[in-house]
Write an enzyme that holds these catalytic residues in place. Sequence first.
Site, PDB file in Angstrom:
ATOM      1  N   ASP A 159       0.811  -1.223   0.000  1.00 35.06           N
ATOM      2  CA  ASP A 159       0.000   0.000   0.000  1.00 35.06           C
ATOM      3  C   ASP A 159       0.846   1.276   0.000  1.00 35.06           C
ATOM      4  O   ASP A 159       0.351   2.347  -0.338  1.00 35.06           O
ATOM      5  CB  ASP A 159      -0.923   0.034   1.231  1.00 35.06           C
ATOM      6  CG  ASP A 159      -1.973  -1.059   1.180  1.00 35.06           C
ATOM      7  OD1 ASP A 159      -1.984  -1.829   0.207  1.00 35.06           O
ATOM      8  OD2 ASP A 159      -2.788  -1.145   2.116  1.00 35.06           O
TER       9      ASP A 159
ATOM     10  N   MET B 108      -5.436  -2.084  -5.570  1.00 33.78           N
ATOM     11  CA  MET B 108      -5.326  -2.216  -4.106  1.00 33.78           C
ATOM     12  C   MET B 108      -4.683  -1.002  -3.434  1.00 33.78           C
ATOM     13  O   MET B 108      -4.030  -0.198  -4.076  1.00 33.78           O
ATOM     14  CB  MET B 108      -4.522  -3.460  -3.750  1.00 33.78           C
ATOM     15  CG  MET B 108      -5.357  -4.512  -3.089  1.00 33.78           C
ATOM     16  SD  MET B 108      -4.341  -5.782  -2.388  1.00 33.78           S
ATOM     17  CE  MET B 108      -5.573  -7.060  -2.191  1.00 33.78           C
TER      18      MET B 108
HETATM   19  P1  FBP Z   1      -1.095  -4.901   4.634  1.00 35.95           P
HETATM   20  O1  FBP Z   1      -1.532  -3.569   5.127  1.00 35.95           O
HETATM   21  O2  FBP Z   1      -1.116  -5.947   5.639  1.00 35.95           O
HETATM   22  O3  FBP Z   1       0.218  -4.823   3.928  1.00 35.95           O
HETATM   23  O4  FBP Z   1      -2.114  -5.402   3.524  1.00 35.95           O
HETATM   24  C1  FBP Z   1      -2.460  -4.598   2.492  1.00 35.95           C
HETATM   25  C2  FBP Z   1      -3.522  -5.188   1.607  1.00 35.95           C
HETATM   26  O5  FBP Z   1      -2.941  -5.884   0.539  1.00 35.95           O
HETATM   27  C3  FBP Z   1      -4.449  -4.088   1.146  1.00 35.95           C
HETATM   28  O6  FBP Z   1      -3.983  -3.469  -0.004  1.00 35.95           O
HETATM   29  C4  FBP Z   1      -5.754  -4.787   0.995  1.00 35.95           C
HETATM   30  O7  FBP Z   1      -6.838  -3.931   1.221  1.00 35.95           O
HETATM   31  C5  FBP Z   1      -5.715  -5.815   2.082  1.00 35.95           C
HETATM   32  O8  FBP Z   1      -4.365  -6.103   2.307  1.00 35.95           O
HETATM   33  C6  FBP Z   1      -6.446  -7.066   1.699  1.00 35.95           C
HETATM   34  O9  FBP Z   1      -6.535  -7.886   2.797  1.00 35.95           O
HETATM   35  P2  FBP Z   1      -6.795  -9.458   2.721  1.00 35.95           P
HETATM   36  O10 FBP Z   1      -5.476 -10.085   2.405  1.00 35.95           O
HETATM   37  O11 FBP Z   1      -7.259  -9.783   4.090  1.00 35.95           O
HETATM   38  O12 FBP Z   1      -7.815  -9.693   1.665  1.00 35.95           O
END
Ligand code: FBP
Length: 696
Positions: free
Chosen positions: A228, A279
């Site tokens: 992110d 994302m």
């Molecule tokens: P982190 O903040 O843990 O790095 O995760 C980011 C992310 O990839 C986001 O971009 C996204 O909204 C979320 O994880 C998705 O979460 P999940 O893996 O639970 O679907």
Amino acid sequence: MLEEGSNSLEFLLNHPKTGHATSDVNAQTIERRSYSPKKIKIFSSKYTLIEDCPEYTFPVDTEARKLLPDIIDNPVQRLFSSEQIPLQVKTQFKQVRHVGVFFSGGPAPGGHNVIAGLYDELKKYNPESKLFGFLHGSDGLLESRYIEITNSLVDAYRNMGGFSMIKTGRTKIDSTSKMESALKTCKSLELDALVIIGGDDSNTNAAFLAQYFKSSGIKVIGVPKTIDGDIQVKAANKEVLCAISFGFHTAARAFSENISNLTTDSSSDIKYWHVCKVMGRVASHLTLECAFQTHANLCLIGEELADYVDTKRIKKAMETGLADYTAYGMTLRHLSRLICDTIVRRAAAGKNFGVIILPEGILEFINEIQTFIIKLSTIIAEYNKIHDTDFHTSFPLLRDKLEYLRRAARDMGTDGFPIWNLRDDDLFGQLPSFFQEGLLVERDTHGNFQFSQVKTEKIIMDMVKEYLDILKEKGKYKVGIDRSYYESVMKNAGLSPDEFALILFKNPTDQCLIMKESIMSRKTLKQVLVSNEIIGQADDVPEPIVQIYKKADPQFKIQTHFYGYDGRGADPTFFDCNYTYNLGITVFHLIANQATGQMAAIKNLEKKFDKWEPIGIPIAKMMHLEERKGRLELVIEKSLVDLNSNAFKVFKAVREQWLAAESNQDRYRKPGPVMFSDRTEEDRPITLMLNSISVS
Ligand code: FBP
């Protein structure tokens, strides 16, 4: 080809070409695994020392001081090499160490190299030292599930993407009993230090563990991971200490390759608008980077929408002597109008196609939705606190959830200030059920709203479609006709292009012709020709004119795409390989120099490699209070897109060119695939390079 006389399956399976074709490993994987990342210069000297950098200060949250008293005064620390190394430091470096590590949160390219850097350095100083990898994130730590990381394991994952080596998890360490379990595991393994490779919430975990472990002597170090890109640290003097988290560059490049392929498809087939959700839970850093990488036609930056002020509404309200507070901030309706405007403008230039990039977290910046998110999570948190079961188990069906809310609106309405009032209920009731369900989705363990579970692009694009239909009915949404095409069709049919242009088009002398607004259907087309005495009432409209009319009549077709999980799993770019390997080494040197409660970071990432500087940043000082599940919690502050940054200013200045709402060529850029080579002009994020330009 099978060799003559030997057609048995056994022969085929044993053939070297078959072996090669079905091997799990290809040449690129072999090349990746064998690459040794460059090391920051000071790491080539035998030992390092650490020094405090008092010039970097931060505003400190009082809650952080209260909850993290033993690490809140940590300074920024810099690692450096020296000719004179005290004996005690040498002994510290060479002592047998046990270190534990785990991944936390979503995967990010480069994580394995953090482990590789840490492992190599640990073994370099003492081959007896051990590195333990906790399985499935913090669950492994809490449940004492781990593996010892070995040479062959590290070699299998060098420079490779994902977190597959030891997997990841999202469990929050948020109670004394969990802290105690974590400490018990660490003590049982005789750990000297624990390393958490994670995002903002995981580094929040790291700070609380560092505080809890302080008296035990077990050090805790965090590592800035997240695609992110929302872990960025600046000191009070505005100096950048951590420009970007690892994984961001690779994910942005991976998304951009796909998005750029869609710009090619879209401008070839010229019938689709490709809508790409990218994302980034809240911040729009990935969208901004993808915008620079691809020059897509419309890229929405959530942070900009939050700042939106509708000056027309304010002016109108002022004329009546009133204030219109709804003019501040963006609503979903506003947003859909803004997108429609883009589509209409490109269509008028003959381009009823294009590519839009929407950030995953865009709803966070839409007033009414943000209000719903906060209210609903407060209600759910309240319910969970009072009852024995949780809200989603008690009301598994949407119908039941809505009924509960309706009752809440009625009941709460009786005493003072209800969180959920009848107006909320009414507005919420107007949303499509898939969206209601999305907004009611359970928050993750850290209390983050799970934007990735919501079909944001659908809700927005459905509104866009609806409004485009209205614009079409009003004759405002038309596809521009290229004059040379028009002339050739007319001339081939023996009709005068100039005579008809005056009747058909509102701009008869331009290069890109736009049909008059009044010509909205074949019926109105005929009326125009009849009233201009071109044809009689009983005649049919000439075929070439029908052909031109059809071309001017827009069909709005979209294809939606979601880029997230794919890029998260990509193999790291050269930048991320080198960055993460050096982060791993930095972690070891921070531990060997007795640091705890610090996040390993590399300063000067935007500069040439020989200027990179390994540092430790005090995690506690990055924390602030934030709403999570309806209450305020101490967490690391997410860094959003800065609307005053160079990158955003440049984007704002050039986006009209990328929109290309003129009959000239589109300005798409081809970033190409994620590269594993340093033979590239663009070796780090474009936004990072732009932000590093000094414009003082
Ligand atoms: P982190 O903040 O843990 O790095 O995760 C980011 C992310 O990839 C986001 O971009 C996204 O909204 C979320 O994880 C998705 O979460 P999940 O893996 O639970 O679907």
